[in-house]
Design a protein around this motif. Structure first.
Motif, PDB file in Angstrom:
ATOM      1  N   ALA A 122      -5.254  -3.624 -12.314  1.00 38.32           N
ATOM      2  CA  ALA A 122      -4.631  -4.089 -11.072  1.00 38.32           C
ATOM      3  C   ALA A 122      -5.695  -4.430 -10.032  1.00 38.32           C
ATOM      4  N   PRO A 123      -5.390  -5.344  -9.099  1.00 41.77           N
ATOM      5  CA  PRO A 123      -6.326  -5.658  -8.010  1.00 41.77           C
ATOM      6  C   PRO A 123      -6.611  -4.430  -7.155  1.00 41.77           C
ATOM      7  N   ASN A 124      -7.843  -4.320  -6.687  1.00 43.36           N
ATOM      8  CA  ASN A 124      -8.248  -3.134  -5.934  1.00 43.36           C
ATOM      9  C   ASN A 124      -7.469  -2.966  -4.639  1.00 43.36           C
ATOM     10  N   GLN A 125      -7.072  -4.088  -4.011  1.00 43.12           N
ATOM     11  CA  GLN A 125      -6.346  -3.964  -2.751  1.00 43.12           C
ATOM     12  C   GLN A 125      -4.999  -3.280  -2.932  1.00 43.12           C
ATOM     13  N   ASN A 126      -4.482  -3.280  -4.161  1.00 37.75           N
ATOM     14  CA  ASN A 126      -3.250  -2.548  -4.471  1.00 37.75           C
ATOM     15  C   ASN A 126      -3.549  -1.192  -5.109  1.00 37.75           C
ATOM     16  N   LEU A 127      -4.601  -1.154  -5.929  1.00 32.67           N
ATOM     17  CA  LEU A 127      -4.919   0.070  -6.667  1.00 32.67           C
ATOM     18  C   LEU A 127      -5.326   1.201  -5.738  1.00 32.67           C
ATOM     19  N   ILE A 128      -6.177   0.893  -4.753  1.00 32.97           N
ATOM     20  CA  ILE A 128      -6.763   1.953  -3.930  1.00 32.97           C
ATOM     21  C   ILE A 128      -5.717   2.676  -3.075  1.00 32.97           C
ATOM     22  N   PRO A 129      -4.901   1.962  -2.276  1.00 30.64           N
ATOM     23  CA  PRO A 129      -3.899   2.691  -1.491  1.00 30.64           C
ATOM     24  C   PRO A 129      -2.824   3.342  -2.352  1.00 30.64           C
ATOM     25  N   PHE A 130      -2.506   2.725  -3.518  1.00 31.37           N
ATOM     26  CA  PHE A 130      -1.492   3.311  -4.391  1.00 31.37           C
ATOM     27  C   PHE A 130      -1.999   4.612  -5.012  1.00 31.37           C
ATOM     28  N   THR A 131      -3.260   4.618  -5.474  1.00 25.58           N
ATOM     29  CA  THR A 131      -3.798   5.847  -6.070  1.00 25.58           C
ATOM     30  C   THR A 131      -3.936   6.945  -5.017  1.00 25.58           C
ATOM     31  N   TRP A 132      -4.211   6.567  -3.768  1.00 26.80           N
ATOM     32  CA  TRP A 132      -4.249   7.583  -2.702  1.00 26.80           C
ATOM     33  C   TRP A 132      -2.900   8.276  -2.582  1.00 26.80           C
ATOM     34  N   ALA A 133      -1.835   7.474  -2.456  1.00 23.37           N
ATOM     35  CA  ALA A 133      -0.502   8.056  -2.301  1.00 23.37           C
ATOM     36  C   ALA A 133      -0.126   8.880  -3.524  1.00 23.37           C
ATOM     37  N   LEU A 134      -0.491   8.391  -4.709  1.00 26.07           N
ATOM     38  CA  LEU A 134      -0.150   9.107  -5.939  1.00 26.07           C
ATOM     39  C   LEU A 134      -0.922  10.420  -6.042  1.00 26.07           C
ATOM     40  N   SER A 176      -2.257  15.099 -15.401  1.00 25.25           N
ATOM     41  CA  SER A 176      -3.201  14.384 -14.542  1.00 25.25           C
ATOM     42  C   SER A 176      -3.789  13.181 -15.265  1.00 25.25           C
ATOM     43  N   TYR A 177      -4.198  13.388 -16.506  1.00 25.41           N
ATOM     44  CA  TYR A 177      -4.781  12.274 -17.258  1.00 25.41           C
ATOM     45  C   TYR A 177      -3.773  11.158 -17.480  1.00 25.41           C
ATOM     46  N   SER A 178      -2.534  11.514 -17.771  1.00 31.10           N
ATOM     47  CA  SER A 178      -1.505  10.498 -18.014  1.00 31.10           C
ATOM     48  C   SER A 178      -1.281   9.633 -16.776  1.00 31.10           C
ATOM     49  N   ILE A 179      -1.241  10.276 -15.608  1.00 27.51           N
ATOM     50  CA  ILE A 179      -1.053   9.518 -14.368  1.00 27.51           C
ATOM     51  C   ILE A 179      -2.235   8.587 -14.117  1.00 27.51           C
ATOM     52  N   ILE A 180      -3.455   9.098 -14.335  1.00 26.26           N
ATOM     53  CA  ILE A 180      -4.649   8.275 -14.148  1.00 26.26           C
ATOM     54  C   ILE A 180      -4.650   7.097 -15.115  1.00 26.26           C
ATOM     55  N   HIS A 181      -4.283   7.346 -16.362  1.00 27.67           N
ATOM     56  CA  HIS A 181      -4.277   6.284 -17.372  1.00 27.67           C
ATOM     57  C   HIS A 181      -3.277   5.191 -17.012  1.00 27.67           C
ATOM     58  N   VAL A 182      -2.101   5.597 -16.557  1.00 31.58           N
ATOM     59  CA  VAL A 182      -1.076   4.611 -16.182  1.00 31.58           C
ATOM     60  C   VAL A 182      -1.562   3.761 -15.019  1.00 31.58           C
ATOM     61  N   CYS A 183      -2.165   4.391 -14.016  1.00 30.03           N
ATOM     62  CA  CYS A 183      -2.658   3.642 -12.856  1.00 30.03           C
ATOM     63  C   CYS A 183      -3.745   2.648 -13.251  1.00 30.03           C
ATOM     64  N   ALA A 184      -4.616   3.063 -14.168  1.00 32.19           N
ATOM     65  CA  ALA A 184      -5.745   2.215 -14.528  1.00 32.19           C
ATOM     66  C   ALA A 184      -5.349   1.056 -15.429  1.00 32.19           C
ATOM     67  N   GLU A 187      -1.011  -3.706 -14.716  1.00 33.48           N
ATOM     68  CA  GLU A 187      -1.449  -4.953 -14.106  1.00 33.48           C
ATOM     69  C   GLU A 187      -0.849  -5.160 -12.714  1.00 33.48           C
ATOM     70  N   VAL A 188       0.366  -4.668 -12.510  1.00 37.60           N
ATOM     71  CA  VAL A 188       1.055  -4.859 -11.234  1.00 37.60           C
ATOM     72  C   VAL A 188       1.412  -3.483 -10.669  1.00 37.60           C
ATOM     73  N   LEU A 189       0.956  -3.226  -9.463  1.00 39.81           N
ATOM     74  CA  LEU A 189       1.283  -1.983  -8.773  1.00 39.81           C
ATOM     75  C   LEU A 189       2.071  -2.315  -7.513  1.00 39.81           C
ATOM     76  N   PRO A 190       2.956  -1.428  -7.086  1.00 36.31           N
ATOM     77  CA  PRO A 190       3.796  -1.735  -5.919  1.00 36.31           C
ATOM     78  C   PRO A 190       2.991  -1.808  -4.627  1.00 36.31           C
ATOM     79  N   GLN A 191       3.508  -2.567  -3.676  1.00 40.86           N
ATOM     80  CA  GLN A 191       2.900  -2.636  -2.356  1.00 40.86           C
ATOM     81  C   GLN A 191       3.130  -1.315  -1.631  1.00 40.86           C
TER      82      GLN A 191
END
Length: 280
Positions: A122-134, A176-184, A187-191
């Motif tokens: 996923a694009p970093n502009q979506n990945l970074i704030p989404f992983t923070w919230a997660l 924890s690993y499963s969540i990290i794997h899904v995020c990484a 291709e599309v993460l929510p706004q």
């Protein structure tokens, strides 16, 4: 003694309130990075280009230091928890410690993703704030899972306690690993950011609610059943967690910003985003 000293509690509470007071008198905690003018790079020597790039990444460096310090604190906490278990044979502490460590590992993933040290789809502009919230959600959920184990079981009756600890550690690590794997791999993460809305980061509201419920009801009940400094510190830890989530949910609109501040009932909007780009 089974409670944290009152001066420590007051210090934590004051540190949670001070940023709001400082914001009210115009002190900003935002990291304002200068705009990069690529056209000027051709006129600069290599050392000057390196300096400009470092200045532009000041927010990222500050973020890395703070997040990695939190991750190191999680490691230190689990070491203390197992040391306490070895001395007191109190099985509650290592389980909660492991839950905090797994949450800290997710914070480490968020930091590495923000610094582009982990490849993600996923694009970093979506990945970074989404992983923070997660990560914030995982922090409170994993800890609540660890605490809830003792509401339905009697640890003093456990046989093969070491094997149970290993099993619980494996389960938390797998989650924890499963969540990290899904995020990484998505291709599309929510706004997650809505700068013009009242709730600027809706994904941070659920962790806010869970932290508040934990601090008001669940952790106090856990402390009543298993009184110790460790369980009491869980209650106090909700103060900075709730303060952080309030800022993220109703103020933050970009990485490294101060957010909208409300003073005397008027939203003054002190984002000071400048020319920063999301993800720098």
């Amino acid at each position: 003694m089974t409670k944290l000293p009152r001066p420590i509690i007051l210090t934590v509470a004051v540190l949670c309130v001070l940023p709001i007071l400082f914001n009210g008198v115009g002190i900003s905690f935002a990291t304002v990075s200068p705009a990069l003018d690529l056209a000027e790079f051709s006129t600069l020597d290599p050392q000057a280009v390196t300096d400009e790039l470092h200045y532009a990444l000041a927010g990222s460096f500050t973020h890395t230091i703070l997040e990695w310090s939190a991750f190191c604190a999680a490691i230190f906490t689990v070491v203390l928890a197992f040391s306490y278990y070895r001395i007191q044979r109190d099985v509650t502490t290592p389980i909660i410690g492991v839950a905090l460590l797994c949450a800290g590992c997710m914070d480490a993933f968020h930091t590495l993703a923000a610094d582009r040290l982990i490849e993600a789809v996923a694009p970093n502009q979506n990945l970074i704030p989404f992983t923070w919230a997660l990560c914030r959600l995982a922090n409170v959920v994993l800890t609540l899972m660890g605490v809830s184990l003792f509401f339905f079981t009697q640890p003093k009756r456990w046989k093969n306690t070491s094997l149970i600890l290993i099993g619980i550690t494996f389960v938390f690590a797998l989650i924890s690993y499963s969540i990290i794997h899904v995020c990484a791999t998505q291709e599309v993460l929510p706004q997650t950011q809505f700068p013009g809305a009242i709730i600027t980061r809706p994904w941070d509201v659920l962790p806010l609610i869970l932290f508040a419920l934990a601090g008001l009801f669940i952790y106090p009940r856990f402390y009543q059943q298993y009184p110790s400094i460790f369980s009491h510190s869980l209650i106090i830890s909700t103060l900075p967690n709730v303060a952080t989530q309030l800022h993220m949910s109703f103020g933050s609109t970009a990485l490294f910003d101060q957010g909208k501040r409300v003073w005397n009932g008027v939203a003054t909007g002190a984002t000071e985003m400048g020319s920063r780009k999301e993800g720098n």
